[in-house]
Motif scaffolding. Structure first.
Motif, mmCIF file in Angstrom:
data_model
loop_
_atom_site.group_PDB
_atom_site.id
_atom_site.type_symbol
_atom_site.label_atom_id
_atom_site.label_comp_id
_atom_site.label_asym_id
_atom_site.label_seq_id
_atom_site.Cartn_x
_atom_site.Cartn_y
_atom_site.Cartn_z
ATOM 1 N N SER A 179 -10.179 5.404 -7.320
ATOM 2 C CA SER A 179 -9.379 4.741 -8.349
ATOM 3 C C SER A 179 -9.721 3.257 -8.430
ATOM 4 O O SER A 179 -9.860 2.695 -9.522
ATOM 5 C CB SER A 179 -7.882 4.911 -8.051
ATOM 6 O OG SER A 179 -7.523 6.266 -8.022
ATOM 7 N N PHE A 180 -9.866 2.637 -7.282
ATOM 8 C CA PHE A 180 -10.199 1.213 -7.208
ATOM 9 C C PHE A 180 -11.577 0.943 -7.801
ATOM 10 O O PHE A 180 -11.753 0.050 -8.646
ATOM 11 C CB PHE A 180 -10.142 0.758 -5.743
ATOM 12 C CG PHE A 180 -10.640 -0.640 -5.513
ATOM 13 C CD1 PHE A 180 -9.876 -1.728 -5.899
ATOM 14 C CD2 PHE A 180 -11.863 -0.867 -4.895
ATOM 15 C CE1 PHE A 180 -10.328 -3.027 -5.677
ATOM 16 C CE2 PHE A 180 -12.323 -2.145 -4.675
ATOM 17 C CZ PHE A 180 -11.550 -3.233 -5.060
ATOM 18 N N THR A 194 -5.522 -7.212 -8.289
ATOM 19 C CA THR A 194 -4.913 -6.177 -9.123
ATOM 20 C C THR A 194 -4.559 -4.957 -8.291
ATOM 21 O O THR A 194 -3.532 -4.308 -8.507
ATOM 22 C CB THR A 194 -5.867 -5.773 -10.256
ATOM 23 O OG1 THR A 194 -6.190 -6.926 -11.039
ATOM 24 C CG2 THR A 194 -5.242 -4.720 -11.151
ATOM 25 N N SER A 195 -5.403 -4.655 -7.313
ATOM 26 C CA SER A 195 -5.161 -3.470 -6.476
ATOM 27 C C SER A 195 -3.873 -3.602 -5.674
ATOM 28 O O SER A 195 -3.252 -2.587 -5.321
ATOM 29 C CB SER A 195 -6.344 -3.225 -5.534
ATOM 30 O OG SER A 195 -6.354 -4.134 -4.447
ATOM 31 N N ALA A 206 -7.108 3.924 -13.373
ATOM 32 C CA ALA A 206 -6.888 4.212 -11.954
ATOM 33 C C ALA A 206 -5.891 5.353 -11.780
ATOM 34 O O ALA A 206 -6.055 6.222 -10.909
ATOM 35 C CB ALA A 206 -6.397 2.955 -11.233
ATOM 36 N N GLY A 213 -3.973 -6.464 -0.205
ATOM 37 C CA GLY A 213 -4.129 -5.154 -0.825
ATOM 38 C C GLY A 213 -4.061 -4.025 0.187
ATOM 39 O O GLY A 213 -3.754 -2.884 -0.162
ATOM 40 N N GLN A 270 -7.097 -0.906 -16.827
ATOM 41 C CA GLN A 270 -7.487 -0.659 -15.440
ATOM 42 C C GLN A 270 -6.423 0.170 -14.729
ATOM 43 O O GLN A 270 -6.742 1.088 -13.954
ATOM 44 C CB GLN A 270 -7.704 -1.988 -14.717
ATOM 45 C CG GLN A 270 -8.944 -2.739 -15.168
ATOM 46 C CD GLN A 270 -9.113 -4.070 -14.456
ATOM 47 O OE1 GLN A 270 -8.164 -4.590 -13.851
ATOM 48 N NE2 GLN A 270 -10.300 -4.633 -14.522
ATOM 49 N N PHE A 330 -1.674 -0.275 -6.008
ATOM 50 C CA PHE A 330 -1.400 0.579 -4.861
ATOM 51 C C PHE A 330 0.053 0.465 -4.392
ATOM 52 O O PHE A 330 0.600 1.420 -3.838
ATOM 53 C CB PHE A 330 -2.377 0.286 -3.728
ATOM 54 C CG PHE A 330 -3.769 0.770 -4.012
ATOM 55 C CD1 PHE A 330 -4.011 2.107 -4.279
ATOM 56 C CD2 PHE A 330 -4.837 -0.100 -4.052
ATOM 57 C CE1 PHE A 330 -5.288 2.568 -4.565
ATOM 58 C CE2 PHE A 330 -6.116 0.343 -4.340
ATOM 59 C CZ PHE A 330 -6.341 1.682 -4.597
#
Length: 258
Positions: free
Chosen positions: A159-160, A169-170, A100, A11, A96, A174
């Motif tokens: 946002s995270f 997911t990040s 975000a 990430g 999500q 990102f």
């Protein structure tokens, strides 16, 4: 014996790799004069900083971002929500992402606008980004390090955490945010670009902001234009063909008269 790479590390690193690959692709397409928003000569003459300086500045900012990201993952224990596993439900994953995106847009709009309205902050911080009067792809993250920390890194952390996404997911979020930011600064209007189809906040929209007449407008980044529309800072424009080839984003007549 396999070598495992944590989602936290991915990430942190993957968006940086995506930045240089995606911006590199756009630099290769820079010779497409019929789709440029500014000519190559304008890029060389109007910009107030060399490409080498931009590269160094972006790499330094990405180093700071990586350090903060690792610290964030360490403090949160690797997850911001109830679970550290990627959600199996598409609806949860989509919610999500949207959350975000809205958090990042809200944070960046108000802080970005304040950087313009506060003369001290503009002069000493944000003006560095506007040395690129003619934006190009790998200059998307060329900022003062403190601005990069406040605008991008803190915005990303919020946002995270507020979306409740997990580190895996990040990686996708990102990376997508990075692609969108690079695209907004690429200086090209390519036909069929899906990001231009689904988002009004595109390279022409942001190019208006980089010009002198647009410095008080089009603050929204990187996804939606809702705050500009709600608060009256959206400058409509028309995309006109230049005689020498390419396009130019021109403000509409009513804004020229204001």
């Amino acid at each position: 014996m396999g070598f495992a790479v944590s989602d936290e590390l991915l990430g942190t690193v993957v968006p940086i790799v995506v930045y240089w690959i995606y911006s590199g692709m756009y630099m290769c397409l820079g010779s497409f004069e019929n789709y440029r928003l500014h000519s190559k000569s304008d890029e060389e003459e109007k910009n107030l900083v060399s490409k080498l300086t931009v590269v160094k500045g972006v790499l330094f900012q990405q180093l700071l971002q990586a350090a903060v990201a690792i610290l964030l993952f360490t403090v949160t224990g690797g997850h911001a929500g109830a679970s550290s596993q990627q959600p199996s439900s598409f609806i949860v994953l989509a919610s999500q992402f949207v959350t975000a995106m809205l958090v990042m847009d809200t944070w960046q709009y108000f802080l970005h606008r304040y950087f313009h309205e506060n003369k001290f902050l503009y002069r000493h911080l944000h003006s560095r980004h506007h040395r690129l009067v003619v934006p190009y792809a790998f200059g998307a993250l060329y900022n003062h390090p403190l601005e990069g920390l406040l605008l991008d890194t803190v915005g990303g952390a919020l946002s995270f955490m507020l979306s409740g996404m997990c580190p895996r997911t990040s990686i996708y979020f990102f990376s997508f945010a990075t692609i969108k930011t690079v695209d907004d600064h690429c200086g090209l209007m390519l036909p069929g670009n899906p990001l231009h189809i689904f988002f009004r906040n595109n390279s022409a929209y942001h190019d208006v902001h980089h010009q002198l007449y647009g410095s008080k407008y089009n603050f929204s980044q990187p996804f939606f234009v809702m705050w500009d529309r709600i608060l009256g800072t959206c400058m409509p424009y028309s995309l006109e063909k230049r005689a020498e080839g390419g396009f130019e984003a021109r403000p509409t007549k009513e804004f020229k008269e204001d």
